[in-house]
Design an enzyme around this catalytic site. Structure first.
Site, short mmCIF file in Angstrom:
data_model
loop_
_atom_site.label_atom_id
_atom_site.label_comp_id
_atom_site.label_asym_id
_atom_site.label_seq_id
_atom_site.Cartn_x
_atom_site.Cartn_y
_atom_site.Cartn_z
N LYS A 9 0.84 -1.21 0.00
CA LYS A 9 0.00 0.00 0.00
C LYS A 9 0.87 1.25 0.00
CE LYS A 9 -4.69 -0.35 1.47
NZ LYS A 9 -5.76 0.10 2.32
N LYS A 35 -3.98 -15.45 -12.13
CA LYS A 35 -4.32 -16.08 -10.86
C LYS A 35 -5.75 -15.68 -10.45
CE LYS A 35 -2.99 -16.23 -6.02
NZ LYS A 35 -3.35 -15.36 -4.95
N LYS A 79 -10.37 -12.35 -6.09
CA LYS A 79 -11.53 -11.44 -6.16
C LYS A 79 -11.10 -10.04 -6.59
CE LYS A 79 -11.65 -10.83 -1.15
NZ LYS A 79 -10.76 -11.95 -0.94
P1 ADP Z 1 -8.28 -13.30 -3.01
O1 ADP Z 1 -6.99 -13.31 -3.82
O2 ADP Z 1 -9.46 -13.66 -3.83
O3 ADP Z 1 -8.47 -12.01 -2.24
P2 ADP Z 1 -7.56 -14.38 -0.44
O4 ADP Z 1 -6.28 -13.60 -0.44
O5 ADP Z 1 -8.63 -13.98 0.51
O6 ADP Z 1 -8.14 -14.46 -1.94
O7 ADP Z 1 -7.19 -15.92 -0.24
C1 ADP Z 1 -7.48 -16.70 0.89
C2 ADP Z 1 -6.69 -17.98 0.76
O8 ADP Z 1 -6.94 -18.65 -0.49
C3 ADP Z 1 -5.18 -17.74 0.80
O9 ADP Z 1 -4.60 -18.63 1.73
C4 ADP Z 1 -4.67 -18.01 -0.58
O10 ADP Z 1 -3.42 -18.63 -0.53
C5 ADP Z 1 -5.72 -18.92 -1.19
N1 ADP Z 1 -5.91 -18.55 -2.62
C6 ADP Z 1 -6.55 -17.46 -3.09
N2 ADP Z 1 -6.55 -17.44 -4.45
C7 ADP Z 1 -5.88 -18.55 -4.85
C8 ADP Z 1 -5.54 -19.10 -6.13
N3 ADP Z 1 -5.90 -18.50 -7.27
N4 ADP Z 1 -4.85 -20.26 -6.16
C9 ADP Z 1 -4.49 -20.88 -5.01
N5 ADP Z 1 -4.78 -20.42 -3.78
C10 ADP Z 1 -5.47 -19.26 -3.68
#
Ligand code: ADP
Ligand code: TRP
Length: 325
Positions: free
Chosen positions: A110, A190, A193
């Site tokens: 950030k 990847k 959200k």
């Molecule tokens: P986002 O990227 O959608 O905000 P988060 O950061 O909340 O997702 O992810 C929560 C958990 O899910 C983390 O431990 C992360 O390692 C796993 N995760 C999120 N997206 C992926 C992905 N595309 N592939 C593998 N693991 C993921």
């Protein structure tokens, strides 16, 4: 051995969350004691809409139960139902050196982008350390992105023990979840959200799921052209659901030509629908029975608080605060 992990309720769970984290930590449940919680205090650093936070938290509980989290094998609770964690956060904060937090990625990213950060985001890793240390956790399964926070937790526990007496806090170990499970999104990047490229574990309707799958980006090869499975997001996603034989069969059809991407997408849709069929049914039951969900969360919180109070009391005494015991 105590296993603990948490997940933030910042949106509905997508396939990346499921294959990258949730399915792997559900597989570990039933170890001597397993604690899984919904990190709603953490989510407050990004979700500022109270109704949304409430909804995401409830959905997270329902989805985890539907996906196989078994309250007889693991305590499932809301982070904010265990207020002891905020007290431990403060006690840890008093021994946290600024430089330790300045290098943590959420804050650093950030700052580098010139976005103002709140103290909540800056001290986020201390709350996470408290989450882990409050229960004498031994093993913390997390995605690769969280390993830095486990290192901070270990640093804080060591520093605390150095100042206030050995063995007051249990040093946890991170267990990196299978990093090869990096799930691609509908655009091939990847799944996240933040990139608006997700496929939810429980899309609202089968039609929505179909639409998302049909929207997965592919190259412009014609039906007749031979295709490369390894670099195609449709195939990569199919691999998450299919066994070796099914994968080999679809890969052959890619390489042979004569199959359009639409057919591969249909295969993916079928495989995903079958994979989550039981969970979808279970989910319906929990959606229609919020009292049971709340009872499960309260029972989980009770278990967590019993352990948490014991550890907090030990920590309070070590610091020279009046012990509550
Ligand atoms: P986002 O990227 O959608 O905000 P988060 O950061 O909340 O997702 O992810 C929560 C958990 O899910 C983390 O431990 C992360 O390692 C796993 N995760 C999120 N997206 C992926 C992905 N595309 N592939 C593998 N693991 C993921
Ligand atoms: N920070 C973690 C994430 O974003 C969630 C989390 C909060 C967590 N507290 C935790 C994970 C304690 C493991 C242990 O994914």
């Amino acid at each position: 051995m105590r296993v603990l992990s948490g997940i933030q309720p910042t949106g509905r769970f997508h396939w990346g969350n499921y294959f990258g984290a949730i399915s792997q930590y559900i597989a570990l449940q039933g170890n001597e004691q397993s604690f899984y919680f919904i990190a709603d205090y953490h989510a407050l650093t990004t979700v500022r809409d109270p109704a949304a936070l409430k909804g995401f938290t409830q959905d997270a509980a329902i989805d985890l139960l539907a996906l196989g989290l078994d309250p007889d094998k693991a305590a499932l609770f809301r982070q904010s139902d265990v207020p002891e964690v905020t007290e431990l956060t403060w006690l840890l904060m008093t021994i946290t050196q600024m430089h330790l937090l300045e290098k943590c990625h959420a804050y650093k990213d950030k700052k580098e982008k010139g976005v103002a950060a709140d103290a909540g985001l800056f001290t986020y890793p201390v709350l996470m350390a408290a989450d882990i240390l409050l229960y004498d956790s031994d093993i913390v399964p997390v995605g690769q992105d969280q390993i830095q926070h486990i290192e901070v937790t270990r640093d804080l526990a060591q520093r605390f023990n150095h100042i206030y007496g050995d063995e007051c806090l249990t040093l946890p170990e991170g267990r990196v979840l299978d990093a090869s499970a990096k799930v691609p999104g509908t655009d091939g990047e990847k799944m996240s959200k933040s990139y608006d490229n997700t496929i939810l574990v429980f899309e609202e309707t089968p039609k929505k799921l179909k639409k998302k799958i049909m929207s997965i980006k592919t190259d412009s090869k014609t039906v007749e052209d031979p295709k490369v499975p390894e670099t195609c997001p449709v195939f990569q996603l199919y691999q998450l659901f299919a066994d070796d034989e099914q994968q080999a069969e679809l890969a052959d059809r890619y390489r042979a030509g004569g199959m359009g991407y639409g057919d591969a997408k249909k295969r993916l849709l079928e495989a995903a629908t079958a994979h989550f069929a039981e969970a979808t049914e279970r989910r319906e039951k929990f959606v229609n029975d919020p009292d049971t969900v709340e009872d499960i969360l309260q029972a989980g919180a009770q278990q967590a608080r019993t352990k948490g109070r014991e550890v907090l009391d030990r920590v309070r005494s070590a610091c020279g605060l009046k012990s509550k015991g």
